[in-house]
Design a protein around this motif. Structure first.
Motif, PDB file in Angstrom:
ATOM      1  N   TYR A 277     -13.268   7.057  -3.886  1.00 26.59           N
ATOM      2  CA  TYR A 277     -13.783   6.591  -2.788  1.00 26.59           C
ATOM      3  C   TYR A 277     -13.903   5.146  -3.973  1.00 26.59           C
TER       4      TYR A 277
ATOM      5  N   CYS B 195       0.487  -1.128   0.039  1.00 27.42           N
ATOM      6  CA  CYS B 195      -0.033  -0.493   0.106  1.00 27.42           C
ATOM      7  C   CYS B 195       0.908   1.323   0.697  1.00 27.42           C
TER       8      CYS B 195
ATOM      9  N   PRO C 217     -12.201   2.163  -6.344  1.00 25.85           N
ATOM     10  CA  PRO C 217     -11.354   1.203  -7.104  1.00 25.85           C
ATOM     11  C   PRO C 217     -11.174   1.844  -8.510  1.00 25.85           C
TER      12      PRO C 217
ATOM     13  N   ILE D  58      -3.799  -0.680  -9.198  1.00 21.22           N
ATOM     14  CA  ILE D  58      -5.345  -0.582  -9.149  1.00 21.22           C
ATOM     15  C   ILE D  58      -5.148  -0.219  -7.574  1.00 21.22           C
TER      16      ILE D  58
ATOM     17  N   THR E 251      -7.635   0.735  -4.253  1.00 19.88           N
ATOM     18  CA  THR E 251      -8.522   0.709  -3.256  1.00 19.88           C
ATOM     19  C   THR E 251      -8.964   1.385  -2.226  1.00 19.88           C
ATOM     20  N   TRP E 252      -9.948   1.410  -1.464  1.00 19.18           N
ATOM     21  CA  TRP E 252      -9.964   2.170  -0.791  1.00 19.18           C
ATOM     22  C   TRP E 252     -10.543   2.030   0.707  1.00 19.18           C
TER      23      TRP E 252
END
Length: 178
Positions: free
Chosen positions: A143, A21, A145, A158, A160-161
């Motif tokens: 928020y 992340c 993807p 990619i 994501t949240w």
């Protein structure tokens, strides 16, 4: 409303290897210093437009568990300059070498349909890349993807949240269209 600053986003690099992340970059004000330290090594950088050009995934190589974050992010002339901030020295890092992405909120005024020169530096690495402009990018919404291809063959980012402690893991990826 769009988040800036320390947004809790997760960005994965998918290709030959996977990455962990990253958090969003600075506000775009101020200036980034690209003076390499005496221990910094030149590294290959790559990047991908994300969320319709509102974000960039800046790809560096290193530990999958110690991904740098973006400090100062600013336009210096025609170049986007990014200061990479390494995790705290007490953070345990794996000794793997994988592509990993740092999420950057794009400063106002940058046109994602035009090529963008990017320079990044931090205490352990520095480098330059050109992010090719892409026409037809559309914002996916706050928020949600998003994904974007990098210049590395077969590699995309990619975002994501969600929870930083419950990160999704890419189990499989397959090409289903052009």
């Amino acid at each position: 409303m769009r988040r800036t600053g320390t947004t809790g986003g997760l960005i994965l690099i998918t290709g030959a290897l996977l990455a962990g992340c990253a958090t969003a970059g600075g506000s775009g004000s101020g200036s980034a210093s690209l003076t390499a330290s005496s221990t910094a090594a030149q590294t290959d950088l790559d990047a991908a437009w994300l969320d319709g050009g509102r974000m960039i995934g800046l790809v560096t190589a290193g530990s999958s568990t110690c991904v740098p974050t973006a400090g100062d992010v600013a336009m210096t002339g025609s170049q986007l300059t990014v200061t990479l901030v390494e995790p705290d020295a007490s953070t345990p890092c794996t000794l793997d070498l994988v592509p990993r992405a740092t999420l950057i909120t794009v400063p106002a005024g940058i046109d994602p349909t035009k090529d963008l020169e990017i320079s990044a530096s931090g205490p352990t690495s520095y480098g330059d890349t050109v992010l090719k402009g892409v026409t037809g990018l559309t914002t996916v919404g706050d928020y949600l993807p998003s994904a974007g291809w990098t210049g590395l063959n077969g590699t995309f980012a990619i975002v994501t949240w969600g929870s930083s402690s419950c990160k999704p893991v890419v189990e499989d990826a397959a090409v289903t269209g052009a």
